[in-house]
Design a protein around this motif. Structure first.
Motif, short mmCIF file in Angstrom:
data_model
loop_
_atom_site.label_atom_id
_atom_site.label_comp_id
_atom_site.label_asym_id
_atom_site.label_seq_id
_atom_site.Cartn_x
_atom_site.Cartn_y
_atom_site.Cartn_z
N VAL B 1 0.84 -1.20 0.00
CA VAL B 1 0.00 0.00 0.00
C VAL B 1 0.88 1.26 0.00
O VAL B 1 1.88 1.32 0.72
CB VAL B 1 -0.92 0.02 1.24
N THR B 3 0.88 5.36 0.55
CA THR B 3 0.12 6.44 1.17
C THR B 3 0.80 7.76 0.88
O THR B 3 1.95 7.98 1.26
CB THR B 3 0.01 6.23 2.69
N ARG B 22 4.66 7.11 1.23
CA ARG B 22 5.15 6.08 2.15
C ARG B 22 4.60 4.73 1.72
O ARG B 22 3.42 4.59 1.40
CB ARG B 22 4.74 6.40 3.57
N ALA B 23 5.47 3.72 1.76
CA ALA B 23 5.10 2.37 1.35
C ALA B 23 5.00 1.46 2.57
O ALA B 23 5.71 1.65 3.56
CB ALA B 23 6.13 1.82 0.37
N SER B 24 4.14 0.47 2.47
CA SER B 24 3.94 -0.47 3.58
C SER B 24 5.00 -1.55 3.59
O SER B 24 5.07 -2.33 4.56
CB SER B 24 2.55 -1.09 3.49
N GLN B 25 5.82 -1.64 2.53
CA GLN B 25 6.92 -2.58 2.51
C GLN B 25 8.11 -1.99 1.76
O GLN B 25 7.96 -0.96 1.09
CB GLN B 25 6.49 -3.91 1.89
N THR B 67 11.01 2.70 2.28
CA THR B 67 9.58 2.92 2.48
C THR B 67 9.18 4.38 2.46
O THR B 67 7.98 4.69 2.58
CB THR B 67 9.11 2.31 3.81
N HIS B 68 10.12 5.29 2.35
CA HIS B 68 9.76 6.71 2.36
C HIS B 68 10.40 7.44 1.20
O HIS B 68 11.62 7.41 1.03
CB HIS B 68 10.17 7.37 3.68
#
Lengths: 116, 106
Positions: B1, B3, B22-25, B67-68
């Protein structure tokens, strides 16, 4: 110059079928993976389908799996998306895209409206 | 995901702005940014988290890994009014997009 020229807008009925097309030029189409991304009115982007350069590999989002089918004609440089069993939530602008994962060229978009 | 934040940015001409994704993984650097101007198709701005696509002005820059991620416009111009989407291409299918950040000029 790379170009992706899509067919005009379509109106379909719930449960019906449509076919979208995308004519490519300016690059070696037969060496290039292609795909489709859609955008519902006022919403964000959703990847729909992808196809390998040979057409031997096809991939679909869960939301369209079993209803949509992607194909290509490498002799005519045309990409197709066959939309079956249409639903109201398939209403969107559909973009033809060049590439797998990284979409470096986009068609102008085709509006598909599903309504009775 | 993926965001994205904020949902909307209202900025003055010439201002420096940063958009977040931002990523969830862990995506390593398999992240792209696209710009969609009103009434137009999206276009690729940045790939590999930081590589500008051909023809993209130097005021656009991408950074981040893992992730960022951040898209920065060093000096916003009127033609930069658009929605900006991030997209991951490490895990496929499906390839997924963020929900977008709208940049407006005050």
């Amino acid at each position: 110059e790379m170009r992706l020229l899509q067919s005009g807008g379509h109106l379909g009925q719930p449960g019906g079928s449509l076919r979208l097309s995308c004519a490519a030029s300016g690059f070696t189409f037969s060496d290039t993976a292609m795909g489709w991304v859609r955008q519902a009115p006022g919403k964000g982007l959703e990847w729909v389908s992808g196809i390998s350069s040979s057409g031997g590999g096809t991939y679909y989002a869960d939301s369209v799996k079993g209803r949509f089918s992607v194909s290509r004609d490498n002799t005519k440089n045309i990409l197709y998306l066959h939309l079956n069993n249409l639903r109201a939530d398939d209403t969107a602008t559909y973009y033809c895209v060049k590439g797998y994962g990284l979409f470096d060229s986009w068609g102008q978009g085709t509006l598909v409206t599903v309504s009775s | 995901v993926l965001t994205q934040s904020p949902a909307t940015l209202s900025v003055s001409l010439g201002e420096r702005v940063s958009l977040s994704c931002r990523a969830s993984q862990n995506l390593v650097t398999n992240l792209a940014w696209y710009q969609q101007k009103p009434g137009q198709a999206p276009r690729l701005l940045i790939s590999g988290a930081s590589t500008r696509a051909t023809g993209v002005p130097a005021r656009f820059s991408g950074s981040g890994s893992g992730t960022h991620f951040t898209l920065t416009i060093s000096s916003v111009q009127s033609e930069d009014v658009a929605v900006y989407y991030c997209q991951q291409y490490i895990n496929w299918p499906p390839w997924t997009f963020g929900q977008g950040t709208r940049v407006e000029v005050k």
